[in-house]
Design a protein around this motif. Structure first.
Motif, PDB file in Angstrom:
ATOM      1  N   VAL A  27      42.603  37.416  45.372  1.00  0.00           N
ATOM      2  CA  VAL A  27      42.809  36.213  44.551  1.00  0.00           C
ATOM      3  C   VAL A  27      43.041  36.674  43.113  1.00  0.00           C
ATOM      4  O   VAL A  27      42.241  37.436  42.559  1.00  0.00           O
ATOM      5  N   GLU A  28      44.145  36.246  42.539  1.00  0.00           N
ATOM      6  CA  GLU A  28      44.490  36.598  41.149  1.00  0.00           C
ATOM      7  C   GLU A  28      43.947  35.497  40.239  1.00  0.00           C
ATOM      8  O   GLU A  28      44.156  34.313  40.501  1.00  0.00           O
ATOM      9  N   VAL A  29      43.241  35.919  39.198  1.00  0.00           N
ATOM     10  CA  VAL A  29      42.664  34.948  38.257  1.00  0.00           C
ATOM     11  C   VAL A  29      43.114  35.272  36.842  1.00  0.00           C
ATOM     12  O   VAL A  29      43.173  36.451  36.455  1.00  0.00           O
ATOM     13  N   HIS A  30      43.432  34.243  36.088  1.00  0.00           N
ATOM     14  CA  HIS A  30      43.637  34.374  34.637  1.00  0.00           C
ATOM     15  C   HIS A  30      42.849  33.275  33.952  1.00  0.00           C
ATOM     16  O   HIS A  30      42.927  32.107  34.353  1.00  0.00           O
ATOM     17  N   ILE A  31      42.117  33.665  32.929  1.00  0.00           N
ATOM     18  CA  ILE A  31      41.273  32.717  32.198  1.00  0.00           C
ATOM     19  C   ILE A  31      42.143  31.688  31.477  1.00  0.00           C
ATOM     20  O   ILE A  31      41.878  30.489  31.504  1.00  0.00           O
ATOM     21  N   SER A  32      43.177  32.178  30.816  1.00  0.00           N
ATOM     22  CA  SER A  32      44.078  31.285  30.066  1.00  0.00           C
ATOM     23  C   SER A  32      45.207  30.814  30.982  1.00  0.00           C
ATOM     24  O   SER A  32      45.477  31.427  32.027  1.00  0.00           O
ATOM     25  N   ASN A  33      45.850  29.730  30.578  1.00  0.00           N
ATOM     26  CA  ASN A  33      47.041  29.275  31.314  1.00  0.00           C
ATOM     27  C   ASN A  33      48.230  30.089  30.820  1.00  0.00           C
ATOM     28  O   ASN A  33      48.861  29.747  29.823  1.00  0.00           O
ATOM     29  N   VAL A  34      48.512  31.162  31.533  1.00  0.00           N
ATOM     30  CA  VAL A  34      49.572  32.093  31.110  1.00  0.00           C
ATOM     31  C   VAL A  34      50.931  31.395  31.014  1.00  0.00           C
ATOM     32  O   VAL A  34      51.794  31.828  30.246  1.00  0.00           O
ATOM     33  N   HIS A  35      51.093  30.304  31.748  1.00  0.00           N
ATOM     34  CA  HIS A  35      52.395  29.610  31.747  1.00  0.00           C
ATOM     35  C   HIS A  35      52.624  28.772  30.492  1.00  0.00           C
ATOM     36  O   HIS A  35      53.742  28.354  30.209  1.00  0.00           O
TER      37      HIS A  35
END
Ligand code: DQA
Length: 142
Positions: free
Chosen positions: A96-104
């Motif tokens: 599962v890939e997680v990013h804290i910020s909304n990279v988009h």
């Protein structure tokens, strides 16, 4: 069930690093959240962080050999490391890939991930809660 939560470069500086983007939660708080969530779910969770790509590759190899599910925030490597991607491709349990910020919502160079097509799912923009959600989903798969 064991789950490895792996954090890449600069994530050890959570809390002081760009708090407007990443919030005030420290990496120690993040570890506590993951361990608490693991205890609630009845799964073993280990959280690691490194600023060294070779170290991350070794941990991914270890996860592949042990068939351990991985929650991965590869930080900036997400956007350019084919080596991290190749190590993820060899994983034998869900990623599962997680990013804290909304990279988009951010710079164009953060919109592409070398990892997403290898992941079972991707959680972005929900802050550190994304890690707890990823663990919950993995625990449901066990
Ligand atoms: C990040 C987003 C990446 O673009 C950035 O390089 C990070 C953190 C996130 O969690 O939002 O280091 O992965």
């Amino acid at each position: 069930m064991n789950v490895l939560v792996l954090n890449g470069p600069n994530l050890g500086r959570l809390g002081t690093r760009e708090p407007a983007v990443y919030g005030s939660t420290t990496h120690d708080d993040l570890i506590a959240l993951c361990l608490r969530t693991g205890a609630e779910l009845g799964i073993e969770v280990e959280v690691r962080q490194t600023d060294h790509e070779g170290q991350m590759l070794e941990w991914l190899h270890e996860a592949a050999d042990a068939r351990t599910p991985v929650v991965l925030n590869a930080g900036a490597w997400t956007h350019y490391s084919i080596a991290v991607r190749d190590a993820c491709a060899a994983l034998t349990a869900p990623l599962v890939e997680v990013h804290i910020s909304n990279v988009h919502k951010r710079e164009q160079f953060r919109h592409h991930s070398y990892l997403s097509e290898l992941a079972a799912g991707v959680i972005v923009g929900l802050g550190v809660d994304g890690y707890a959600l990823a663990l919950r989903w993995l625990a449901g798969k066990a």
